[in-house]
Design a protein around this motif. Structure first.
Motif, PDB file in Angstrom:
ATOM      1  N   UNK A 236       0.853  -1.188   0.000  1.00 32.69           N
ATOM      2  CA  UNK A 236       0.000   0.000   0.000  1.00 32.69           C
ATOM      3  C   UNK A 236       0.887   1.235   0.000  1.00 32.69           C
ATOM      4  N   UNK A 237       1.390   1.550  -1.163  1.00 31.90           N
ATOM      5  CA  UNK A 237       2.328   2.660  -1.307  1.00 31.90           C
ATOM      6  C   UNK A 237       1.761   3.669  -2.298  1.00 31.90           C
ATOM      7  N   UNK A 238       2.115   4.908  -2.071  1.00 26.95           N
ATOM      8  CA  UNK A 238       1.710   5.973  -2.975  1.00 26.95           C
ATOM      9  C   UNK A 238       2.825   6.995  -3.070  1.00 26.95           C
ATOM     10  N   UNK A 239       2.512   8.143  -3.615  1.00 22.11           N
ATOM     11  CA  UNK A 239       3.514   9.188  -3.761  1.00 22.11           C
ATOM     12  C   UNK A 239       2.913  10.567  -3.606  1.00 22.11           C
ATOM     13  N   UNK A 240       3.708  11.482  -3.085  1.00 25.72           N
ATOM     14  CA  UNK A 240       3.313  12.884  -2.949  1.00 25.72           C
ATOM     15  C   UNK A 240       4.370  13.733  -3.631  1.00 25.72           C
ATOM     16  N   UNK A 241       3.924  14.582  -4.532  1.00 23.92           N
ATOM     17  CA  UNK A 241       4.817  15.468  -5.263  1.00 23.92           C
ATOM     18  C   UNK A 241       4.614  16.890  -4.744  1.00 23.92           C
ATOM     19  N   UNK A 242       5.679  17.509  -4.269  1.00 25.68           N
ATOM     20  CA  UNK A 242       5.636  18.903  -3.835  1.00 25.68           C
ATOM     21  C   UNK A 242       6.325  19.743  -4.905  1.00 25.68           C
ATOM     22  N   UNK A 243       5.628  20.748  -5.400  1.00 26.48           N
ATOM     23  CA  UNK A 243       6.150  21.553  -6.501  1.00 26.48           C
ATOM     24  C   UNK A 243       5.696  23.003  -6.350  1.00 26.48           C
ATOM     25  N   UNK A 244       6.321  23.913  -7.080  1.00 23.51           N
ATOM     26  CA  UNK A 244       5.889  25.315  -7.025  1.00 23.51           C
ATOM     27  C   UNK A 244       4.443  25.478  -7.482  1.00 23.51           C
ATOM     28  N   UNK A 245       3.852  26.608  -7.140  1.00 20.16           N
ATOM     29  CA  UNK A 245       2.434  26.851  -7.424  1.00 20.16           C
ATOM     30  C   UNK A 245       2.102  26.705  -8.901  1.00 20.16           C
ATOM     31  N   UNK A 246       2.970  27.182  -9.787  1.00 21.66           N
ATOM     32  CA  UNK A 246       2.679  27.110 -11.222  1.00 21.66           C
ATOM     33  C   UNK A 246       2.574  25.656 -11.687  1.00 21.66           C
ATOM     34  N   UNK A 247       3.500  24.815 -11.246  1.00 20.50           N
ATOM     35  CA  UNK A 247       3.452  23.408 -11.609  1.00 20.50           C
ATOM     36  C   UNK A 247       2.240  22.715 -11.006  1.00 20.50           C
ATOM     37  N   UNK A 248       1.898  23.077  -9.776  1.00 21.98           N
ATOM     38  CA  UNK A 248       0.726  22.483  -9.131  1.00 21.98           C
ATOM     39  C   UNK A 248      -0.548  22.826  -9.892  1.00 21.98           C
ATOM     40  N   UNK A 249      -0.717  24.074 -10.284  1.00 20.55           N
ATOM     41  CA  UNK A 249      -1.916  24.477 -11.007  1.00 20.55           C
ATOM     42  C   UNK A 249      -2.000  23.798 -12.378  1.00 20.55           C
ATOM     43  N   UNK A 250      -0.854  23.637 -13.037  1.00 18.11           N
ATOM     44  CA  UNK A 250      -0.848  22.942 -14.330  1.00 18.11           C
ATOM     45  C   UNK A 250      -1.284  21.490 -14.143  1.00 18.11           C
ATOM     46  N   UNK A 251      -0.818  20.830 -13.104  1.00 15.35           N
ATOM     47  CA  UNK A 251      -1.244  19.449 -12.818  1.00 15.35           C
ATOM     48  C   UNK A 251      -2.723  19.389 -12.489  1.00 15.35           C
ATOM     49  N   UNK A 252      -3.200  20.345 -11.692  1.00 18.44           N
ATOM     50  CA  UNK A 252      -4.595  20.340 -11.259  1.00 18.44           C
ATOM     51  C   UNK A 252      -5.542  20.473 -12.444  1.00 18.44           C
ATOM     52  N   UNK A 253      -5.167  21.273 -13.436  1.00 14.85           N
ATOM     53  CA  UNK A 253      -6.028  21.467 -14.601  1.00 14.85           C
ATOM     54  C   UNK A 253      -6.181  20.193 -15.427  1.00 14.85           C
ATOM     55  N   UNK A 254      -5.264  19.256 -15.276  1.00 14.48           N
ATOM     56  CA  UNK A 254      -5.324  18.009 -16.041  1.00 14.48           C
ATOM     57  C   UNK A 254      -6.176  16.932 -15.375  1.00 14.48           C
ATOM     58  N   UNK A 255      -6.592  17.160 -14.119  1.00 15.88           N
ATOM     59  CA  UNK A 255      -7.347  16.152 -13.385  1.00 15.88           C
ATOM     60  C   UNK A 255      -8.839  16.245 -13.695  1.00 15.88           C
ATOM     61  N   UNK A 256      -9.536  15.136 -13.480  1.00 10.61           N
ATOM     62  CA  UNK A 256     -10.957  15.080 -13.790  1.00 10.61           C
ATOM     63  C   UNK A 256     -11.798  15.251 -12.528  1.00 10.61           C
ATOM     64  N   UNK A 257     -12.961  15.859 -12.720  1.00 10.10           N
ATOM     65  CA  UNK A 257     -13.891  16.056 -11.614  1.00 10.10           C
ATOM     66  C   UNK A 257     -14.804  14.837 -11.478  1.00 10.10           C
ATOM     67  N   UNK A 258     -15.522  14.819 -10.375  1.00  9.23           N
ATOM     68  CA  UNK A 258     -16.470  13.730 -10.143  1.00  9.23           C
ATOM     69  C   UNK A 258     -17.524  13.674 -11.248  1.00  9.23           C
ATOM     70  N   UNK A 259     -18.020  14.828 -11.677  1.00  7.86           N
ATOM     71  CA  UNK A 259     -19.030  14.862 -12.742  1.00  7.86           C
ATOM     72  C   UNK A 259     -18.478  14.305 -14.044  1.00  7.86           C
TER      73      UNK A 259
END
Length: 275
Positions: A236-259
């Protein structure tokens, strides 16, 4: 004599091993250096007590060893010694507890500007949920858990439709910003633990626990389960990526919502009704 020497060597060896041991904590990557400080205080207090007790035993073995013509004095009680032991023990326990209580208060006092991330544990994987544009997480219930809705979001809650769902992937966090971790388990006891963050807490079925942290160093860190959760625990392993705000927002825009994730199943349901 041999026993007294052996006891003294145990103390010396333990102290030397503590200072020269190559095994130590991973470099910290969050604001929780307080936890390291508390552990070090505990090490010093328990280490001093350990050395004092063992060296006192060595002294007693040597000082009161058997010698012809000497008899031991029977003294079942010593009020003065008992008072000193009680006072010394009380001071030692208070010295260990006080820093922990201070750190615990900080640990559960979440800053008002902290973002929110929900971490969901289940045998044997991690899933994550972030608020959408409305800034609020939707309601959940284990009664809603299905293969199409594995986190159990309430289908009719409008606040959950824009929630960002991450499964089978790494969690990303912005550097230098506080985040509140909501912890939820779908089956058994889990514990989300990133060693570099120092912060962890049990995930109890039916209860939402939490803590907060501020990532202070960029990088990719392993996320582990710190509770034995059956045969797949070690995987049961996972990963956490810590990055600057710009990189975080770029990653967030690629994720899908529940809908968005529910759209194919809803379309299939409509087609089944028509058929």
């Amino acid at each position: 004599m041999a026993i007294a020497i052996a006891l003294a060597l145990i103390v010396v060896g333990s102290v030397v091993f503590h200072f020269v041991s190559p095994w130590w904590w991973t470099p910290i990557a969050s604001n929780w250096g307080y936890i390291d400080d508390t552990l070090i205080i505990t090490f010093w207090i328990t280490g001093v007590v350990f050395a004092a007790v063992v060296l006192f035993m060595a002294y007693c073995v040597l000082r009161f060893r058997h010698r012809e013509g000497n008899r031991a004095a029977y003294e079942p009680e010593n009020k003065r010694l008992e008072w000193w032991l009680a006072i010394g023990t009380g001071i030692g326990v208070a010295a260990m507890l006080a820093p922990g209580l201070v750190v615990w208060h900080r640990f559960v006092t979440v800053p008002t500007d902290a973002a929110t991330v929900e971490i969901v544990g289940q045998q044997w994987q991690w899933s994550y949920r972030l608020p959408g544009a409305d800034g609020r997480l939707g309601a959940t219930d284990v009664a809603h858990v299905t293969p199409e809705n594995p986190l159990g979001l309430a289908p009719n809650d409008p606040h959950g439709q824009d929630d960002v769902i991450i499964q089978g992937d790494q969690l990303h966090l912005p550097l230098g910003k506080p985040v509140k971790m909501l912890l939820r388990s779908l089956d058994v006891l889990h514990n989300f633990y990133v060693p570099e963050f120092r912060a962890k807490m049990d995930m109890i079925p039916g209860v939402v626990t939490y803590y907060w942290l501020t990532p202070t160093r960029t990088g990719t860190f392993d996320a582990l389960c710190a509770e034995l959760c059956s045969i797949g625990h070690a995987f049961m392993r996972g990963g956490v990526v810590v990055e600057p705000e710009s990189g975080y927002q770029a990653w967030l825009q690629q994720q899908k919502t529940f809908a968005q994730l529910q759209a194919p199943s809803r379309a299939q349901a409509r087609n089944d009704v028509r058929d």
